[in-house]
Design an enzyme around this catalytic site. Sequence first.
Site, PDB file in Angstrom:
ATOM      1  N   GLU A  54       0.857  -1.182   0.000  1.00  0.00           N
ATOM      2  CA  GLU A  54       0.000   0.000   0.000  1.00  0.00           C
ATOM      3  C   GLU A  54       0.895   1.235   0.000  1.00  0.00           C
ATOM      4  OE1 GLU A  54      -2.202   2.779  -0.394  1.00  0.00           O
ATOM      5  OE2 GLU A  54      -3.282   0.857  -0.439  1.00  0.00           O
ATOM      6  N   SER A  55       0.911   1.965  -1.110  1.00  0.00           N
ATOM      7  CA  SER A  55       1.883   3.043  -1.283  1.00  0.00           C
ATOM      8  C   SER A  55       1.735   4.156  -0.249  1.00  0.00           C
ATOM      9  CB  SER A  55       1.782   3.627  -2.695  1.00  0.00           C
ATOM     10  OG  SER A  55       0.492   4.182  -2.936  1.00  0.00           O
ATOM     11  N   CYS A  85       4.614  -2.485  -8.375  1.00  0.00           N
ATOM     12  CA  CYS A  85       3.293  -2.008  -7.955  1.00  0.00           C
ATOM     13  C   CYS A  85       3.429  -0.768  -7.062  1.00  0.00           C
ATOM     14  CB  CYS A  85       2.511  -3.142  -7.290  1.00  0.00           C
ATOM     15  SG  CYS A  85       0.733  -2.829  -7.186  1.00  0.00           S
ATOM     16  N   ARG A 114      -2.592   5.596  -9.231  1.00  0.00           N
ATOM     17  CA  ARG A 114      -2.805   4.500  -8.295  1.00  0.00           C
ATOM     18  C   ARG A 114      -4.086   3.718  -8.620  1.00  0.00           C
ATOM     19  NH1 ARG A 114      -4.757   6.597  -4.103  1.00  0.00           N
ATOM     20  NH2 ARG A 114      -4.122   5.099  -2.500  1.00  0.00           N
ATOM     21  N   ILE A 143      -2.579  -6.585  -9.177  1.00  0.00           N
ATOM     22  CA  ILE A 143      -3.411  -6.509  -7.977  1.00  0.00           C
ATOM     23  C   ILE A 143      -3.507  -5.039  -7.552  1.00  0.00           C
ATOM     24  CG2 ILE A 143      -3.734  -7.296  -5.598  1.00  0.00           C
ATOM     25  CD1 ILE A 143      -1.772  -9.618  -6.289  1.00  0.00           C
ATOM     26  N   HIS A 180       3.183  -7.884 -10.144  1.00  0.00           N
ATOM     27  CA  HIS A 180       3.835  -8.584  -9.038  1.00  0.00           C
ATOM     28  C   HIS A 180       4.563  -9.827  -9.546  1.00  0.00           C
ATOM     29  CE1 HIS A 180       1.966  -6.473  -5.537  1.00  0.00           C
ATOM     30  NE2 HIS A 180       1.042  -6.190  -6.443  1.00  0.00           N
ATOM     31  N   GLU A 182       6.828 -11.408  -8.135  1.00  0.00           N
ATOM     32  CA  GLU A 182       7.279 -12.231  -7.011  1.00  0.00           C
ATOM     33  C   GLU A 182       6.262 -13.283  -6.580  1.00  0.00           C
ATOM     34  OE1 GLU A 182       4.905  -8.937  -5.139  1.00  0.00           O
ATOM     35  OE2 GLU A 182       6.258  -9.150  -6.846  1.00  0.00           O
TER      36      GLU A 182
END
Length: 208
Positions: A54-55, A85, A114, A143, A180, A182
């Site tokens: 969450e930025s 992200c 965003r 996501i 993402h 990862e």
Amino acid sequence: MAGNFQHLRIGVLAFQGDVREHIQVLEELGAQVSKVRRPDELASVDALVIPGGESSVMDKLVRLFGMQQPLRDAISVGLPVFGTCAGLIMMADHIVDAIAEQESLGGLHVDVRRNAFGTQIDSFEVDLEMPGVTAEPVPATFIRAPIVERVGEGVRVISQLADGRIVAVEQGYLLGISFHPEVNGDTRVHEYFLGRVAQSVVEKKASI
């Protein structure tokens, strides 16, 4: 599978988000990986990964722990950084739809939006072409992902969706992507970044 990256020291910004997942991928590729929460930890690495999460929360924690200026300074002097992200949002010069008082680290000459794809339930996966990164399409998981709405001087677009929306960019040793890598077991984007870090290390040694 581990590559020839054993000499690389990679930090993962560890305030919030997919920290563990990035560490696992990087260690599988053979890099030396550490969590970064303090300026001395940042100073000890060859590169940094800023994970998804969450930025706005990440921004608050970075400032609360006195890491905003050290991170900005490191980026400005050429530290390789890979943002996924929320990490892309943190690296952007401008956040189009930032919430009140939200700040970014800057350094990557792009404007980002965003949550450009909606809420968590709107998450999706698609195969992306990433010329210059890998010959075969990459499975990309989105996501609550951002998109890049504008690219500035020195920024190279390395992947777009079929409708033209920009989801991966590179500027020097800064790599920012909307998705993402990862979470799905495909390590090629991480491998590409580690290759760039290796080039950076060689250049730094040559300049001494």
